[in-house]
Design a protein around this motif. Sequence first.
Motif, PDB file in Angstrom:
ATOM      1  N   SER A  74      -6.418  17.450  11.795  1.00  0.00           N
ATOM      2  CA  SER A  74      -5.465  16.880  10.845  1.00  0.00           C
ATOM      3  C   SER A  74      -4.402  16.050  11.561  1.00  0.00           C
ATOM      4  N   PHE A  75      -3.983  16.470  12.746  1.00  0.00           N
ATOM      5  CA  PHE A  75      -3.001  15.706  13.511  1.00  0.00           C
ATOM      6  C   PHE A  75      -3.533  14.323  13.851  1.00  0.00           C
ATOM      7  N   PHE A  76      -4.729  14.252  14.382  1.00  0.00           N
ATOM      8  CA  PHE A  76      -5.278  12.965  14.804  1.00  0.00           C
ATOM      9  C   PHE A  76      -5.661  12.081  13.621  1.00  0.00           C
ATOM     10  N   LEU A  77      -6.188  12.651  12.550  1.00  0.00           N
ATOM     11  CA  LEU A  77      -6.520  11.830  11.398  1.00  0.00           C
ATOM     12  C   LEU A  77      -5.266  11.360  10.667  1.00  0.00           C
ATOM     13  N   ALA A  78      -4.201  12.140  10.679  1.00  0.00           N
ATOM     14  CA  ALA A  78      -2.942  11.694  10.078  1.00  0.00           C
ATOM     15  C   ALA A  78      -2.372  10.516  10.861  1.00  0.00           C
ATOM     16  N   ILE A  79      -2.422  10.593  12.177  1.00  0.00           N
ATOM     17  CA  ILE A  79      -1.945   9.474  13.002  1.00  0.00           C
ATOM     18  C   ILE A  79      -2.794   8.239  12.739  1.00  0.00           C
ATOM     19  N   GLY A  80      -4.112   8.421  12.647  1.00  0.00           N
ATOM     20  CA  GLY A  80      -4.992   7.290  12.383  1.00  0.00           C
ATOM     21  C   GLY A  80      -4.730   6.645  11.038  1.00  0.00           C
ATOM     22  N   SER A  81      -4.466   7.440  10.015  1.00  0.00           N
ATOM     23  CA  SER A  81      -4.200   6.862   8.694  1.00  0.00           C
ATOM     24  C   SER A  81      -2.855   6.142   8.668  1.00  0.00           C
ATOM     25  N   VAL A  82      -1.874   6.618   9.418  1.00  0.00           N
ATOM     26  CA  VAL A  82      -0.587   5.928   9.488  1.00  0.00           C
ATOM     27  C   VAL A  82      -0.745   4.595  10.211  1.00  0.00           C
ATOM     28  N   ILE A  83      -1.510   4.573  11.271  1.00  0.00           N
ATOM     29  CA  ILE A  83      -1.719   3.334  12.018  1.00  0.00           C
ATOM     30  C   ILE A  83      -2.441   2.308  11.151  1.00  0.00           C
ATOM     31  N   ARG A  84      -3.449   2.735  10.418  1.00  0.00           N
ATOM     32  CA  ARG A  84      -4.210   1.796   9.599  1.00  0.00           C
ATOM     33  C   ARG A  84      -3.412   1.277   8.421  1.00  0.00           C
ATOM     34  N   ASN A  85      -2.469   2.037   7.877  1.00  0.00           N
ATOM     35  CA  ASN A  85      -1.710   1.634   6.698  1.00  0.00           C
ATOM     36  C   ASN A  85      -0.281   1.232   7.028  1.00  0.00           C
ATOM     37  N   ASP A  86      -0.053   0.840   8.261  1.00  0.00           N
ATOM     38  CA  ASP A  86       1.304   0.562   8.713  1.00  0.00           C
ATOM     39  C   ASP A  86       1.825  -0.784   8.217  1.00  0.00           C
ATOM     40  N   SER A  87       0.980  -1.792   8.076  1.00  0.00           N
ATOM     41  CA  SER A  87       1.460  -3.123   7.729  1.00  0.00           C
ATOM     42  C   SER A  87       1.242  -3.422   6.249  1.00  0.00           C
ATOM     43  N   ILE A  88       1.996  -4.394   5.757  1.00  0.00           N
ATOM     44  CA  ILE A  88       1.857  -4.843   4.373  1.00  0.00           C
ATOM     45  C   ILE A  88       0.655  -5.782   4.311  1.00  0.00           C
ATOM     46  N   LEU A  89      -0.099  -5.685   3.231  1.00  0.00           N
ATOM     47  CA  LEU A  89      -1.276  -6.527   3.073  1.00  0.00           C
ATOM     48  C   LEU A  89      -0.875  -7.987   2.882  1.00  0.00           C
ATOM     49  N   PRO A  90      -1.675  -8.923   3.420  1.00  0.00           N
ATOM     50  CA  PRO A  90      -1.432 -10.335   3.111  1.00  0.00           C
ATOM     51  C   PRO A  90      -1.685 -10.594   1.623  1.00  0.00           C
ATOM     52  N   PRO A  91      -1.110 -11.651   1.077  1.00  0.00           N
ATOM     53  CA  PRO A  91      -1.228 -11.893  -0.376  1.00  0.00           C
ATOM     54  C   PRO A  91      -2.671 -11.979  -0.871  1.00  0.00           C
TER      55      PRO A  91
END
Length: 100
Positions: free
Chosen positions: A48-65
């Motif tokens: 859970s620790f590593f998958l939580a970090i991975g999901s934060v990294i993948r969803n860190d930026s705002i999507l382009p329009p």
Amino acid sequence: MGAMMGAGVGLTIGFIFGSYSIIRGGSGPRGFIVTLSQYMLSSAATFSFFLAIGSVIRNDSILPPRMEAARLQLLSPAIRSREEGAALIKARWETEKRQH
């Protein structure tokens, strides 16, 4: 979401490897349940620790329009409000009228 998925995977993997270890080497002085739960909880915490970090990294930026527009088009109609659905239908009718 990543933490929940990791916990589920970790519990399953911990159960499999813990059961195998107990069958192979015995449960030890603390007993079957304590040993198995230790395997399962440590595995769940790690995954859970590593998958939580991975999901934060993948969803860190705002999507382009253009990606946001594609995401809105792929949403199921049950998620949109009635006003959004009506506006979308009117916009599609207008584009069809212009094409003909």
